[in-house]
Motif scaffolding. Structure first.
Motif, PDB file in Angstrom:
ATOM      1  N   TRP A 158      59.880  55.093  49.631  1.00 57.90           N
ATOM      2  CA  TRP A 158      59.156  53.804  50.268  1.00 57.90           C
ATOM      3  C   TRP A 158      60.242  53.000  51.080  1.00 57.90           C
ATOM      4  O   TRP A 158      61.428  52.887  50.443  1.00 57.90           O
ATOM      5  CB  TRP A 158      58.550  53.049  49.183  1.00 57.90           C
ATOM      6  N   ILE A 159      59.813  52.751  52.263  1.00 60.97           N
ATOM      7  CA  ILE A 159      60.862  51.792  53.199  1.00 60.97           C
ATOM      8  C   ILE A 159      60.138  50.738  53.534  1.00 60.97           C
ATOM      9  O   ILE A 159      58.888  50.844  54.341  1.00 60.97           O
ATOM     10  CB  ILE A 159      61.137  52.789  54.363  1.00 60.97           C
ATOM     11  N   ALA A 160      60.448  49.540  53.190  1.00 59.00           N
ATOM     12  CA  ALA A 160      60.006  48.266  53.424  1.00 59.00           C
ATOM     13  C   ALA A 160      59.786  48.074  55.027  1.00 59.00           C
ATOM     14  O   ALA A 160      60.954  48.348  55.558  1.00 59.00           O
ATOM     15  CB  ALA A 160      60.406  47.148  52.736  1.00 59.00           C
ATOM     16  N   PRO A 161      58.873  47.423  55.446  1.00 59.74           N
ATOM     17  CA  PRO A 161      59.091  47.267  57.046  1.00 59.74           C
ATOM     18  C   PRO A 161      59.889  45.901  57.397  1.00 59.74           C
ATOM     19  O   PRO A 161      60.099  45.179  56.762  1.00 59.74           O
ATOM     20  CB  PRO A 161      57.564  46.619  57.395  1.00 59.74           C
ATOM     21  N   GLU A 162      60.767  46.293  58.638  1.00 57.07           N
ATOM     22  CA  GLU A 162      61.541  45.329  58.975  1.00 57.07           C
ATOM     23  C   GLU A 162      60.990  44.461  59.909  1.00 57.07           C
ATOM     24  O   GLU A 162      59.782  44.501  60.103  1.00 57.07           O
ATOM     25  CB  GLU A 162      62.994  46.117  59.578  1.00 57.07           C
ATOM     26  N   ASP A 163      61.788  43.473  60.419  1.00 58.27           N
ATOM     27  CA  ASP A 163      61.209  42.308  61.367  1.00 58.27           C
ATOM     28  C   ASP A 163      60.078  42.948  62.310  1.00 58.27           C
ATOM     29  O   ASP A 163      59.146  42.201  62.660  1.00 58.27           O
ATOM     30  CB  ASP A 163      62.378  41.306  61.895  1.00 58.27           C
ATOM     31  N   ASP A 164      60.745  43.838  63.286  1.00 55.73           N
ATOM     32  CA  ASP A 164      59.802  44.266  64.236  1.00 55.73           C
ATOM     33  C   ASP A 164      58.737  45.492  63.891  1.00 55.73           C
ATOM     34  O   ASP A 164      58.103  46.064  64.825  1.00 55.73           O
ATOM     35  CB  ASP A 164      60.706  44.788  65.497  1.00 55.73           C
ATOM     36  N   GLU A 165      58.666  45.825  62.523  1.00 54.32           N
ATOM     37  CA  GLU A 165      57.685  47.028  62.107  1.00 54.32           C
ATOM     38  C   GLU A 165      56.442  46.356  61.400  1.00 54.32           C
ATOM     39  O   GLU A 165      56.696  45.392  60.825  1.00 54.32           O
ATOM     40  CB  GLU A 165      58.362  47.797  61.352  1.00 54.32           C
ATOM     41  N   GLU A 166      55.264  46.893  61.868  1.00 50.67           N
ATOM     42  CA  GLU A 166      54.214  46.362  61.283  1.00 50.67           C
ATOM     43  C   GLU A 166      53.856  47.136  59.802  1.00 50.67           C
ATOM     44  O   GLU A 166      53.291  46.395  58.987  1.00 50.67           O
ATOM     45  CB  GLU A 166      52.809  46.673  62.149  1.00 50.67           C
ATOM     46  N   TYR A 167      54.402  48.250  59.761  1.00 51.18           N
ATOM     47  CA  TYR A 167      53.671  49.045  58.510  1.00 51.18           C
ATOM     48  C   TYR A 167      54.974  49.440  57.559  1.00 51.18           C
ATOM     49  O   TYR A 167      56.027  49.739  58.090  1.00 51.18           O
ATOM     50  CB  TYR A 167      53.028  50.184  58.634  1.00 51.18           C
ATOM     51  N   PRO A 168      54.821  49.397  56.188  1.00 50.34           N
ATOM     52  CA  PRO A 168      55.922  50.219  55.287  1.00 50.34           C
ATOM     53  C   PRO A 168      55.630  51.808  55.582  1.00 50.34           C
ATOM     54  O   PRO A 168      54.759  52.131  55.993  1.00 50.34           O
ATOM     55  CB  PRO A 168      55.515  49.756  53.968  1.00 50.34           C
ATOM     56  N   VAL A 169      56.877  52.383  55.207  1.00 48.56           N
ATOM     57  CA  VAL A 169      56.746  53.857  55.280  1.00 48.56           C
ATOM     58  C   VAL A 169      56.914  54.459  54.323  1.00 48.56           C
ATOM     59  O   VAL A 169      57.719  54.098  53.398  1.00 48.56           O
ATOM     60  CB  VAL A 169      58.095  54.331  56.418  1.00 48.56           C
ATOM     61  N   LEU A 170      55.938  55.502  54.062  1.00 46.70           N
ATOM     62  CA  LEU A 170      56.303  56.516  52.820  1.00 46.70           C
ATOM     63  C   LEU A 170      56.897  57.854  53.528  1.00 46.70           C
ATOM     64  O   LEU A 170      56.316  58.632  54.642  1.00 46.70           O
ATOM     65  CB  LEU A 170      54.826  56.873  52.268  1.00 46.70           C
ATOM     66  N   GLU A 171      57.885  58.077  52.971  1.00 51.86           N
ATOM     67  CA  GLU A 171      58.364  59.599  53.474  1.00 51.86           C
ATOM     68  C   GLU A 171      58.346  60.521  52.547  1.00 51.86           C
ATOM     69  O   GLU A 171      58.951  60.300  51.113  1.00 51.86           O
ATOM     70  CB  GLU A 171      59.995  59.328  54.010  1.00 51.86           C
ATOM     71  N   ILE A 172      57.860  61.847  52.752  1.00 46.63           N
ATOM     72  CA  ILE A 172      57.855  62.772  52.026  1.00 46.63           C
ATOM     73  C   ILE A 172      59.050  63.751  52.086  1.00 46.63           C
ATOM     74  O   ILE A 172      59.293  64.136  53.230  1.00 46.63           O
ATOM     75  CB  ILE A 172      56.511  63.752  52.086  1.00 46.63           C
ATOM     76  N   PHE A 173      59.766  63.671  50.986  1.00 48.65           N
ATOM     77  CA  PHE A 173      61.145  64.710  51.027  1.00 48.65           C
ATOM     78  C   PHE A 173      60.791  65.863  50.727  1.00 48.65           C
ATOM     79  O   PHE A 173      60.371  66.080  49.671  1.00 48.65           O
ATOM     80  CB  PHE A 173      62.183  64.037  50.144  1.00 48.65           C
ATOM     81  N   ASP A 174      61.003  66.856  51.796  1.00 50.66           N
ATOM     82  CA  ASP A 174      60.801  68.239  51.484  1.00 50.66           C
ATOM     83  C   ASP A 174      61.988  68.898  50.799  1.00 50.66           C
ATOM     84  O   ASP A 174      63.154  68.524  51.224  1.00 50.66           O
ATOM     85  CB  ASP A 174      60.538  69.055  52.695  1.00 50.66           C
ATOM     86  N   ASP A 175      61.901  69.996  49.888  1.00 51.09           N
ATOM     87  CA  ASP A 175      62.744  70.631  49.294  1.00 51.09           C
ATOM     88  C   ASP A 175      62.888  71.729  50.456  1.00 51.09           C
ATOM     89  O   ASP A 175      62.057  72.846  50.217  1.00 51.09           O
ATOM     90  CB  ASP A 175      62.395  71.143  48.028  1.00 51.09           C
ATOM     91  N   ASP A 176      63.927  71.693  51.384  1.00 50.78           N
ATOM     92  CA  ASP A 176      64.162  72.510  52.465  1.00 50.78           C
ATOM     93  C   ASP A 176      65.449  73.530  52.368  1.00 50.78           C
ATOM     94  O   ASP A 176      65.629  74.155  53.212  1.00 50.78           O
ATOM     95  CB  ASP A 176      64.213  71.998  53.845  1.00 50.78           C
TER      96      ASP A 176
END
Length: 80
Positions: free
Chosen positions: A60-78
């Protein structure tokens, strides 16, 4: 809450959805034909279900000043 959702093996924008239930957002200006993807999660239970359905790790990445939405990143086991 609306989240921008990405998959580690595909990057921030992609042609196909990063997970089941992802809704296509706007075209990427830098990468024509690729899109941002969003998921809407209303409760902690929804987030838990999302994590269980998508396996692996989740960031989970909190939005920075210029971003509107927080990010959920799915980490693949590649790795084999």
């Amino acid at each position: 809450m609306k989240f921008l959702v990405t998959r580690s093996t595909e990057g921030a924008v992609s042609k196909k959805p990063p997970c089941k239930g992802a809704v296509r957002g706007p075209d990427s200006g830098a990468w024509p034909g690729e899109f941002q993807w969003f998921v809407e999660l209303g409760t902690l239970e929804d987030l838990t279900t999302f994590m269980n359905e998508n396996g692996g790790g989740l960031g989970w990445i909190a939005p920075e000043d210029d971003e509107e939405y927080p990010v959920l990143e799915i980490f693949d086991d590649d790795k084999d």
